[in-house]
Write an enzyme that holds these catalytic residues in place. Structure first.
Site, PDB file in Angstrom:
ATOM      1  N   HIS A 129     -26.302  12.365  17.779  1.00  0.00           N
ATOM      2  CA  HIS A 129     -26.745  11.765  19.308  1.00  0.00           C
ATOM      3  C   HIS A 129     -25.907  12.976  20.230  1.00  0.00           C
ATOM      4  O   HIS A 129     -25.154  11.720  20.984  1.00  0.00           O
ATOM      5  CB  HIS A 129     -27.092  10.613  19.489  1.00  0.00           C
ATOM      6  CG  HIS A 129     -27.827  10.303  20.895  1.00  0.00           C
ATOM      7  ND1 HIS A 129     -28.865  11.117  21.159  1.00  0.00           N
ATOM      8  CD2 HIS A 129     -28.022   9.360  21.719  1.00  0.00           C
ATOM      9  CE1 HIS A 129     -29.206  10.532  22.470  1.00  0.00           C
ATOM     10  NE2 HIS A 129     -29.307   9.375  22.478  1.00  0.00           N
ATOM     11  N   GLN A 132     -26.297  12.071  24.005  1.00  0.00           N
ATOM     12  CA  GLN A 132     -25.483  10.668  24.333  1.00  0.00           C
ATOM     13  C   GLN A 132     -24.167  11.494  24.236  1.00  0.00           C
ATOM     14  O   GLN A 132     -23.445  10.873  25.544  1.00  0.00           O
ATOM     15  CB  GLN A 132     -26.026   9.677  23.703  1.00  0.00           C
ATOM     16  CG  GLN A 132     -25.024   8.083  23.309  1.00  0.00           C
ATOM     17  CD  GLN A 132     -25.775   7.440  24.883  1.00  0.00           C
ATOM     18  OE1 GLN A 132     -27.115   7.739  24.934  1.00  0.00           O
ATOM     19  NE2 GLN A 132     -24.922   7.815  25.977  1.00  0.00           N
ATOM     20  N   ARG A 286     -26.456  11.123  32.228  1.00  0.00           N
ATOM     21  CA  ARG A 286     -27.323  12.069  30.814  1.00  0.00           C
ATOM     22  C   ARG A 286     -28.063  13.297  31.342  1.00  0.00           C
ATOM     23  O   ARG A 286     -28.100  14.109  30.938  1.00  0.00           O
ATOM     24  CB  ARG A 286     -29.210  10.762  30.181  1.00  0.00           C
ATOM     25  CG  ARG A 286     -27.807  10.094  29.577  1.00  0.00           C
ATOM     26  CD  ARG A 286     -27.012  10.054  28.278  1.00  0.00           C
ATOM     27  NE  ARG A 286     -28.113  10.997  27.535  1.00  0.00           N
ATOM     28  CZ  ARG A 286     -29.050  10.667  26.286  1.00  0.00           C
ATOM     29  NH1 ARG A 286     -29.584   9.059  25.888  1.00  0.00           N
ATOM     30  NH2 ARG A 286     -29.761  11.544  25.663  1.00  0.00           N
TER      31      ARG A 286
END
Ligand code: CP
Ligand code: NVA
Length: 299
Positions: A129, A132, A286
């Protein structure tokens, strides 16, 4: 940077470039600007798994950079009926200027990048990910200063996508990382070998938390693992991030959670509520980090 497929494939210099630009992007949000690098460009979001943060922050980020997001649930396109990833990549490259993919197999994201001609961003696979973790590094730098030497402890499913991206990020950014996870949920030795760095793995959660600058957790049941839910909830139960674990860490330890959170499972409701300012700052970041990623890939 041509694509963002994994943290593993990034250099420390590329990671630092994202972090530096994220700072500028965050400071400039909402101010008038002529710098709209996605003007006239359409970026597709092909999602096979659910998402709140990643989807919304990318859609908003693309708009704020002057572009159009196009959300494509894999159920609505022929990919979901068996058209190959390679053909989908060939076709969508004729229309779109970039694509953001959330799916199961890392191989699918790699294949899209191989057969398409547009930048590809991994918005979460079973393996990694990266968006992230880039936002998390930005958050840590913002709150604790220089990353070098900051001691990170990841508690819970040490073999999940977020933990894996952390392993590569910590090694590249010279951050000692300890993974506290029960047997069966620890990262594979081959992966640790590939990453290098100062990464330790233990099943002793309190020893792992000692002197940590950051305590990090993620859900116990990742998307796609729902059938393993009863076993996971039982085996991972002693690995909850709570006030008692936090008391072993540095006094001002930063508590982080990629979210969504399951209060009373991987994190206690009390700790999450006490640290919600930091955790929701982490979620906000984010957006800033992904705008930086889009700007670097759209160059
Ligand atoms: N942390 C994260 O990726 O959240 P979403 O699943 O809501 O996108
Ligand atoms: N490990 C989790 C992360 C969610 C953002 C999952 O894959 O479901």
């Amino acid at each position: 940077m041509k694509h963002l497929l994994t943290i593993e494939q990034l250099s420390a210099a590329e990671i630092n470039e994202v972090l530096t630009l994220s700072r500028t992007v965050k400071a400039g949000r909402g101010k008038p600007t002529k710098n709209l690098p996605l003007t006239g460009k359409t970026w597709g979001l092909i999602f096979t798994k659910a998402s709140t943060r990643t989807r919304v922050s990318f859609e908003v980020g693309i708009r704020e950079l002057g572009g159009w997001p196009l959300y494509l649930s894999s159920n609505d396109i022929q990919l979901g009926r068996g058209e190959t990833v390679a053909d989908t990549a060939r076709v969508l490259s004729r229309y779109l200027h970039g694509v953001i993919i959330r799916t199961f197999a890392q191989q699918d994201v790699e294949e899209f990048a191989e057969y398409g001609t547009i930048p590809v961003i991994n918005a979460l696979t079973d393996d990694e990910h990266p968006c992230q973790i880039l936002a998390d590094l930005f958050t840590i730098e913002e709150k604790l200063g220089s990353l070098k030497g900051k001691r990170i402890t990841f508690v819970g499913d040490g073999d999940c996508n977020v933990a894996r991206s952390w392993i590569f990020a910590a090694a590249k950014m010279n951050m000692p990382l300890t993974i506290a996870a029960p047997h069966g949920y620890q990262p594979r030795p081959a992966l640790l070998e590939r990453a290098g760095g100062d990464i330790r793995v233990t099943d002793d959660i309190n020893a792992a938390a000692k002197d940590a600058d950051v305590l990090y957790t993620d859900v116990w049941v990742s998307m796609g693992k729902e059938s393993e839910s009863p076993d996971r909830l039982r085996v991972l139960a002693p690995y909850q991030l709570n006030a008692s674990v936090a008391s072993a860490a540095k006094p001002n330890v930063l508590i982080m959670h990629c979210l969504p959170a399951y209060r009373g499972k991987e994190i206690s409701a009390e700790l999450l509520d006490a640290k919600q300012q930091d955790i929701f700052d982490q979620a906000e970041n984010r957006l800033h980090a992904q705008k930086a990623i889009l700007m670097l890939l759209a160059r």
